[in-house]
Design an enzyme around this catalytic site. Structure first.
Site, PDB file in Angstrom:
ATOM      1  N   HIS A  79       0.872  -1.332  -0.032  1.00 21.73           N
ATOM      2  CA  HIS A  79       0.287  -0.535  -0.072  1.00 21.73           C
ATOM      3  C   HIS A  79       1.062   1.347   0.269  1.00 21.73           C
ATOM      4  CE1 HIS A  79      -4.353   2.346   0.349  1.00 21.73           C
ATOM      5  NE2 HIS A  79      -4.795   0.487  -0.121  1.00 21.73           N
ATOM      6  N   HIS A 101      -6.866  -3.548 -10.594  1.00 18.97           N
ATOM      7  CA  HIS A 101      -7.998  -2.700  -9.614  1.00 18.97           C
ATOM      8  C   HIS A 101      -9.397  -2.365  -9.336  1.00 18.97           C
ATOM      9  CE1 HIS A 101      -7.536   0.852  -5.923  1.00 18.97           C
ATOM     10  NE2 HIS A 101      -7.200  -0.681  -5.622  1.00 18.97           N
TER      11      HIS A 101
END
Length: 383
Positions: free
Chosen positions: A186, A286
């Site tokens: 992340h 994503h």
């Protein structure tokens, strides 16, 4: 046929929907979402539609895309590309409905019959994460993704690194070696610590490590890729083919993860996937968003040879429990079996949005901002 009107709906949990209307009654839906900046991207959609689209033929998708992108002296970035993305979804939805064909047929046709999807699992306690992973496996998922860590300082002691290893090891032991397991950094981990973490996790057979560093440090990825056998992935915070180009040329990644709501929509996602195929780079888009974004992504993955799977967070195993699938007339639109979603056959994006439910939900005050994390010394941490 001409574009005559549009509406925007901010709906829970943190999404923005666009309804594009035409003179012959066809309607297209898109998702110009950028999480935490709904009001900003809504303004951008207003500007683009009002300035470039009203009164135009909706079937000229490529022409409109180029005009909205290239017509502005300042272009690209998360706001403009997310606004353009939602408009592009809706235009393709209209075009598919006009020709009575799903979008993937208009893009050249499918190269697969179904698409593998991966499911995110969350939490900090490693035993709880392992239980959730087992639950997802039992629900039929063959691929899962987990976070590596919460906030992570620029330099950490060995014990912190060991805790990350144990989290991943516990999940891998719980689900065995036949499940795909991705680990998302992340962008929370600094360059000095990334190499150590990746080396520590190398033995767990990961399908990828996602966002090992922030996008602004992507120049480091080629070095990292050369030093590990773990597939390195990034891309959810990239906004066009021009952002991905240097990664591909430099051999910096083996997986890219563009987001159909942030890269300018179906039109640009298709081009990014084709460009990546020339470099033998896999595409795993994503997509932790609504069924509109999922449907738009699915249309591209179905016709892209290197689109090996895609993300989702819609609880396909049980549509009744899914917050997102309730926005469809038929929450069971997507046929889920054995970890895969089948090829849709309905025109356009292949979904029918429940407009009355959208209007009802849009009465809520949708104000979502990502948390701001801080280290123990008060300095800001990456979320």
């Amino acid at each position: 046929m001409r574009i005559t009107d549009y509406e925007l709906f901010a709906v829970p949990p943190r999404w923005l929907f666009l309804k594009l209307e035409t003179s012959n009654g066809l309607v297209g839906w898109g998702e110009p979402t950028i999480q935490g900046r709904l009001e900003t991207v809504q303004t951008a959609v207003d500007e683009l539609v009002s300035a470039y689209l009203l009164g135009e033929d909706p079937l000229e998708v490529e022409r409109h895309w180029r005009t909205m992108y290239q017509g502005g002296y300042y272009r690209g970035g998360p706001i403009l590309m997310s606004a353009l993305a939602g408009i592009d979804h809706a235009l393709w939805d209209i075009k598919g409905k006009h020709y009575g064909a799903p979008v993937h047929e208009l893009l050249g046709g499918q190269v697969r019959d179904r698409v593998l999807v991966h499911q995110w699992i969350g939490g900090e306690d490693r035993e709880a994460i392992a239980k959730e992973a087992i639950s997802r496996r039992n629900q039929g998922y063959k691929a899962i993704k987990m976070n590596a860590t919460a906030e992570f300082r620029a330099l950490e002691p060995p014990g912190t690194v060991e805790r990350v290893r144990k989290r991943v090891a516990t999940v891998r032991d719980a689900v065995g070696d036949d499940l795909y397991l991705g680990v998302d950094f992340h962008g929370r981990v600094s360059k000095p610590m990334v190499r150590r973490l990746v080396e520590t996790l190398e033995s767990y057979g990961l399908m990828f490590i996602d966002q090992p560093v922030l996008p602004e440090h992507s120049g480091f990825l080629s070095t990292l890729t050369e030093q590990t056998s773990v597939p390195i992935a990034t891309g959810e915070r990239f906004y066009s083919r021009y952002d991905f180009k240097p990664l591909l040329v430099e051999g910096a990644v083996t997986v890219i993860q563009p987001d159909v709501t942030h890269v300018g929509g179906i039109t640009e996602l298709r081009k990014i996937a084709t460009m990546a195929e020339a470099f033998d780079v896999a595409v795993i888009p994503h997509c932790p968003l609504s069924p509109i974004a999922f449907a738009a992504t699915l249309q591209v993955v179905l016709c892209s040879h290197n689109g090996v799977m895609q993300e989702q967070d819609l609880s396909f195993h049980d549509p009744a429990e899914s917050v997102g699938l309730q926005y469809l007339d038929d929450p069971e639109t997507f046929e889920f079996d054995d970890g895969y979603v089948s090829c849709p056959t309905e025109p356009g994006l292949g979904i029918e949005v429940d407009e009355s439910y959208v209007r009802e939900q849009s009465r809520a005050d949708v104000k979502w901002y990502n948390p701001v994390w801080r280290h123990e010394d008060g300095g800001i941490a990456e979320w």
